[in-house]
Write an enzyme that holds these catalytic residues in place. Structure first.
Site, mmCIF file in Angstrom:
data_model
loop_
_atom_site.group_PDB
_atom_site.id
_atom_site.type_symbol
_atom_site.label_atom_id
_atom_site.label_comp_id
_atom_site.label_asym_id
_atom_site.label_seq_id
_atom_site.Cartn_x
_atom_site.Cartn_y
_atom_site.Cartn_z
ATOM 1 C CD GLU A 194 -2.246 -1.235 0.040
ATOM 2 O OE1 GLU A 194 -2.703 -0.431 -1.331
ATOM 3 O OE2 GLU A 194 -3.424 -2.571 0.010
ATOM 4 C CB SER A 595 -8.466 -6.847 -7.506
ATOM 5 O OG SER A 595 -8.214 -5.729 -6.444
ATOM 6 C CG ASP A 670 -5.945 -12.928 -3.394
ATOM 7 O OD1 ASP A 670 -4.502 -12.219 -2.930
ATOM 8 O OD2 ASP A 670 -6.939 -12.633 -4.583
ATOM 9 C CG HIS A 702 -4.466 -10.285 -6.442
ATOM 10 N ND1 HIS A 702 -6.549 -10.422 -5.519
ATOM 11 C CD2 HIS A 702 -5.368 -9.047 -7.062
ATOM 12 C CE1 HIS A 702 -6.780 -9.308 -5.794
ATOM 13 N NE2 HIS A 702 -6.283 -8.112 -6.509
#
Length: 725
Positions: A194, A595, A670, A702
């Site tokens: 992030e 996503s 994932d 993912h």
């Protein structure tokens, strides 16, 4: 001309165009996923050289990888600087030291998460030709040459080390590193994902100190992800802080190579904070760093004295919503104590600001109802700043130059489309990676004035192949959503489009905060899958809803504390708008996404059950309670503060509204959006007695790829669309 003759000619022209389209090949699934028919070429590994007359580039030779020296003026290849075949090193990336006497080569790269990896590293002495393999070939992370050319720092087993090249001596800087407890010099999972960082150490400009971030993740809850393929499934446990849970405790340290002592910086009394950036300033003994509070609505820039660890607050920015560091990550310190340049959204749009060393604002350099996408370079001698912006259009990216005084702004790349820029260190040249919706990637060399010197790659072979296929380009459009806001979109129609027919529509969505899909740029593999669907008689449409990027802070932040509400309203409004078009079959509109897009597609199918007939949700978030702290709390605050923001627009909350056809896809491996999201949605759907289809991919992450996986996935999705739309 008589009317009947005019009509006859129009009919003839229509059928001639139709016949021409029929003569060309349709885009097949095999073309997209097996033959790589539409793969682009590029020029990789470009590094500008110190003398300003050359740049280096990585290319694949017959015997292995090579780094070649290119003459800027002539565009000619003049020498081979590194020959992997002769060295016996099959490297995939390279990095020169500051005086270009050594190169660091990475081979056998092994990915860990999205941005982290470990590799075997070699140091090549470019003058003698000797090669030194680090640690006898043991894989390490983030090997980095020191500015004084005689050391390499790296991370191994969660500890920070450096190796002295002349003696081969290894010095261990930290000793407390331990898996799932302490990390030194490398980011934890959530910072990497992030805050877009993985390496968490920096050499000082003189090579005498190393600053690093330490992560104590002992109290962070573990996530257990099973891996399959053995007699007994294996557990993979790693630290993953879900929204509202405990984060790693972070601290900043500076190690002095001479004294072998480490000084800890004073980051303040509050421990529940983020420390996502460290920078060496141009001032002696001063390290700068960013501090964010847990809710990410207060950003502080601090200076730390590396001798004492004492800190000084230099600048503070606050927001009623949030400050997205990744979006405003352009801090550059100027030489000679002339302050620093940064970007900020504080006036409603992302712009460039010049501050004195003490943080006082000197001036706002750019302004207007458009955004600076990124800083390209600061020419301190010429007192100019090069930047990419959306001034021409939110759907485009162009290079501009402006004076440090905010005057003389000039457009350097006038072609409509999307430009990515790599500028030389002396600001005399730049390489442009350019494309638009009709033209694939073109890599070209330019003078700083914008004048083109040479095309390095034009993808002529790809364009020739494309001429043999029946393709229609992106058509851009706008419509107004429920509150009157104009939204941008594009559609891909069948090449033999007949306005008198009614076509089914598949909408493609991502829609997350600050994202953007509707751009005047060449598409990738997913785009050509959409062209395959168009060849099968579908119209594919993409709409950027409120909350997406490039249109200012207010447009983006409208979704704050309530993710999913306005975004799904806009996708439903988009489907309703499409349903009014004479060539759209309003009863056959579907939506798909991955996503955040999978979250959007499943939620849109449930809340828009009178509009959407089908949806595909790939790797979706189904409740934000299961996603990580940094991303989720930035937009929703914590679940302890804002429970409704987490639950009101969770697809799990709305399973009873499902009427259409749902295909749910997820990878069991994932590490990002956990398979747990799919499991809980399935459980809720079963309880609600709702029928649906699902596909899981064992051990896939993912991205759901590897081997035959991509082909298999898109084949399943294509079949679902054909059956359900």
């Amino acid at each position: 001309m008589k009317p009947t003759r005019n009509l006859f000619l129009i009919v003839c022209l229509f059928w001639a165009g139709f016949a021409f389209a029929q003569q060309k090949k349709k885009v097949s699934l095999e073309d997209v996923f097996k033959k790589n028919t539409f793969a682009q070429k590029s020029v990789s590994g470009i590094n500008w050289m110190n003398d300003g007359q050359y740049y280096s580039a990585l290319k694949r030779g017959i015997a292995g990888p090579m780094v070649v020296k290119m003459n800027i003026a002539t565009g000619a290849e003049e020498a081979v600087l590194i020959d992997g075949g002769k060295l016996g090193v099959n490297f995939s990336s390279y990095e020169f030291n500051s005086d270009e006497t050594k190169a660091l080569l990475a081979s056998e790269v092994e990915s860990i998460y999205r941005r982290s990896s470990k590799a075997v590293f070699h140091v090549l002495d470019l003058q003698s030709g000797t090669v030194q393999k680090l640690l006898d070939g043991e894989k390490v992370m983030y090997a980095t040459l020191s500015p004084d050319n005689d050391k390499v720092a790296f991370v191994k087993d969660n500890n920070l080390f450096y190796l002295t090249l002349a003696s081969g001596k290894i010095t261990q800087i930290t000793t407390d590193g331990k898996w799932n407890h302490i990390i030194n010099g490398a980011a934890d999972w959530v910072y990497e994902e992030e805050f877009s960082m993985s390496k968490a150490f920096e050499w000082s400009p003189d090579g005498k100190q190393i600053a690093f971030i330490r992560f104590d993740e002992t109290d962070v809850p573990e996530f257990n992800m099973q891996t399959w393929g053995k007699l007994y499934p294996q557990d993979y446990r790693f630290k993953y802080p879900k929204a509202g849970e405990k984060n790693a405790e972070v601290s900043i340290h500076v190690y002095d190579l001479g004294s072998q002592k480490t000084v800890k910086a004073d980051v303040g009394a509050e421990k529940d904070i983020y420390l996502p950036r460290i920078y060496w300033t141009t001032e002696s003994n001063t390290l700068a760093f960013i501090r964010l509070n847990r809710l990410q609505n207060q950003l502080d820039l601090l200076y730390a004295n590396i001798q004492t660890g004492s800190t000084t607050l230099v600048l503070r920015e606050e927001s009623k919503t949030y400050i997205d560091l990744d979006y405003n990550d352009d801090l550059r310190f100027l030489a000679g104590g002339k302050g620093f340049i940064r970007t900020s959204e504080q006036d409603g749009f992302k712009h460039i600001y010049h501050h004195a060393n003490d943080g006082k604002l000197i001036r706002q350099i750019t302004s207007g109802n458009w955004e600076v996408s990124s800083l390209v370079g600061i020419d301190e001698k010429g007192k100019k700043i090069y930047f990419i912006s959306t001034e021409q259009s939110p759907m485009e990216r162009n290079l501009f130059v402006i004076g440090m005084d905010g005057k003389g702004k000039k457009l350097l790349t006038p072609e409509k489309g999307t430009h990515g820029i790599n500028m030389s260190h002396d600001f005399k040249y730049f390489i442009a990676n350019y494309s638009n919706a009709q033209q694939p990637l073109r890599v070209s060399l330019h003078e700083s004035s914008g004048k083109m010197v040479k095309v390095l790659e034009d993808n002529a072979e790809l364009q020739e192949r494309l001429s043999g296929f029946a393709l229609s380009g992106r058509e851009f459009f706008q419509f107004n959503t429920v509150d009157g806001t104009a939204l941008n979109g594009y559609m891909i129609k069948p090449a033999d489009f007949d306005p008198a027919k009614k076509y089914p529509v598949l909408m493609y969505v991502y829609g997350g905060p600050g994202s953007q899909n509707v751009t005047n740029a060449w598409g990738g593999t997913r785009d050509f899958w959409h062209h395959h669907l168009a060849a099968e008689g579908y119209i594919v449409v993409c709409v950027d809803n409120r909350g997406t990027g490039a249109r200012g802070r207010d447009f983006k932040h409208v979704t704050y504390a309530n993710l999913g509400k306005y975004e799904t309203q806009d996708q439903i409004a988009g489907a309703k708008y499409l349903g009014t078009l004479p060539y759209v079959d309003a009863a056959r509109i579907g939506i798909w996404g991955w996503s955040y897009g999978g979250y959007m597609s499943s939620l849109s199918l449930m809340l828009g059950n009178d509009v959407f007939k089908a949806a595909i949700a790939v790797a979706p978030v189904t409740t934000w309670r299961y996603y990580d702290t940094i991303y989720t709390e930035r937009y929703l605050q914590t679940p302890q503060i804002n429970a409704a923001g987490y639950d009101d627009y969770s697809p799990i909350t709305h399973v009873n509204k499902l009427k259409g056809n749902l295909l749910l896809v997820h990878g069991t491996g994932d590490d990002n959006v956990h398979f747990q999201n799919a499991v809980d949605l399935v459980d809720a759907l079963v309880k609600a007695d709702k029928q649906f289809e699902t596909m899981y991919y064992p051990n896939r992450n993912h991205g759901i790829y590897g081997g035959n996986t991509t082909w298999h996935l898109y084949s399943i999705m294509t079949d679902f669309i054909k059956r359900k739309l």
